[in-house]
Write a protein that holds these residues in place. Sequence first.
Motif, PDB file in Angstrom:
ATOM      1  N   GLN A 141      -4.326  -0.691   8.428  1.00  0.00           N
ATOM      2  CA  GLN A 141      -3.727  -1.532   7.400  1.00  0.00           C
ATOM      3  C   GLN A 141      -3.691  -2.980   7.886  1.00  0.00           C
ATOM      4  O   GLN A 141      -4.129  -3.294   8.986  1.00  0.00           O
ATOM      5  N   ARG A 142      -3.189  -3.870   7.018  1.00  0.00           N
ATOM      6  CA  ARG A 142      -3.093  -5.295   7.345  1.00  0.00           C
ATOM      7  C   ARG A 142      -4.441  -5.862   7.787  1.00  0.00           C
ATOM      8  O   ARG A 142      -4.573  -6.463   8.855  1.00  0.00           O
ATOM      9  N   TYR A 176      -7.874 -11.025  -1.486  1.00  0.00           N
ATOM     10  CA  TYR A 176      -6.831 -10.911  -0.466  1.00  0.00           C
ATOM     11  C   TYR A 176      -5.781  -9.888  -0.904  1.00  0.00           C
ATOM     12  O   TYR A 176      -5.342  -9.042  -0.112  1.00  0.00           O
ATOM     13  N   GLU A 208      -6.081  -8.185   6.111  1.00  0.00           N
ATOM     14  CA  GLU A 208      -6.312  -9.466   5.444  1.00  0.00           C
ATOM     15  C   GLU A 208      -6.954 -10.498   6.363  1.00  0.00           C
ATOM     16  O   GLU A 208      -7.718 -11.361   5.915  1.00  0.00           O
ATOM     17  N   LYS A 267      -4.899  -6.154   0.822  1.00  0.00           N
ATOM     18  CA  LYS A 267      -3.538  -5.859   1.275  1.00  0.00           C
ATOM     19  C   LYS A 267      -3.112  -4.443   0.908  1.00  0.00           C
ATOM     20  O   LYS A 267      -2.196  -3.889   1.531  1.00  0.00           O
ATOM     21  N   THR A 268      -3.760  -3.846  -0.096  1.00  0.00           N
ATOM     22  CA  THR A 268      -3.375  -2.493  -0.522  1.00  0.00           C
ATOM     23  C   THR A 268      -3.916  -1.411   0.410  1.00  0.00           C
ATOM     24  O   THR A 268      -3.524  -0.255   0.304  1.00  0.00           O
ATOM     25  N   ASN A 328      -4.147   1.019   3.197  1.00  0.00           N
ATOM     26  CA  ASN A 328      -3.194   1.638   4.124  1.00  0.00           C
ATOM     27  C   ASN A 328      -3.596   3.094   4.324  1.00  0.00           C
ATOM     28  O   ASN A 328      -3.325   3.948   3.482  1.00  0.00           O
TER      29      ASN A 328
END
Length: 365
Positions: A262-263, A249, A265, A253-254, A256
């Motif tokens: 991104q995001r 997780y 998760e 999250k890294t 980008n």
Amino acid sequence: MNKEVISDKQGITLVILFILGSTLVVCSGGEAKKDMWLANIIGILLTFPIVLIYAKLLSMFPGKDIFDISIMVLGRLLGRIVNILFIWFAIHLGALVLSNFSEFISIVGLQETPSVAPMACIMILSAWGVKAGIEVIGRWAEFFFSVLMIIIIFQELLCIQNINIVNILPVLEEGIKPVIKGALSAFAFPFAETVIFIMVFSSLKDKKSPFKSYIVGLIIGGILLTVISFINTLVLGDYIISLNYFPSYAAIKTINITEFLQRLESVLAITFLIAGFIKISMCLLGASKGISKLFNFKDYRFIVVPIALIILNVEFLVYKNMMELNRWVEQVYFYYAFIFQVILPVVIFIVAKIKLRKSSGEIRV
């Protein structure tokens, strides 16, 4: 009981998803730190002999599960005692996976939601699936496996932009001892937990099917976990991994890409839900079959819901929080699980070989 048959492909898929299970977010072999990928590889190699014993037991007694085999091999009294132990392990393992599922949701998503809510939801789904039968679960797993593979590959490729090769160097910096410790941990969790399948794999097509399901499933599932742990280490480093209960997780999250992609998760949560559902369902199915055999019921389906409620309650009784669960897994679980994963199956296998050889000199097993 109604006769159900699953294909070799479905058997392989079930083993892969079972191995992934909660280890998609809770990495195995963490004691090896930056060498956890190497610990996973050694753990796979250590598991091969024992899964061959599992497969051999099923092929020696076609159409039978470990509950039938233990009675046939050890006799009614001792066989029933062994069956009770296997039933307990299935219930306890189901509670462990359920705890991981609940803590993941509570920590990363729904902090204010009572933990019983997500656990009740997954147990309702698992009970529904188990009552439908392993044939239905097998078809479901076969369909969603491709979806899960696409998601995992996509996630790991996106993580590549954040890797730092320094995070895994130097290899074996602290020597071989932590790696061996991590390998034994990976052996117990999750690879040898596939002992659950000797409780439910009475529905395979022929004598060769257990070998195909176990060996191919172990190889593919093991490779996937090794790749995930390798990339997690490259992205986060062993120190950050040691601070996180759910390294995968944290790694995702890294991601980008140009402030647009991104995001992601939530996508990981989908893969965890798919694999975790299969693992809990196999534990529930194994426990339900065992209890039905213990009391000579004709079918296991009517006791699935009560067993699901027992697993739910065991989770509340045994573990208070994620910290306590992790401490128990790191310090005790290998020795505890070794009884069910190695000692009992090996004893049954040896006694079965001796009895079959005595019964007929011409029988070759």
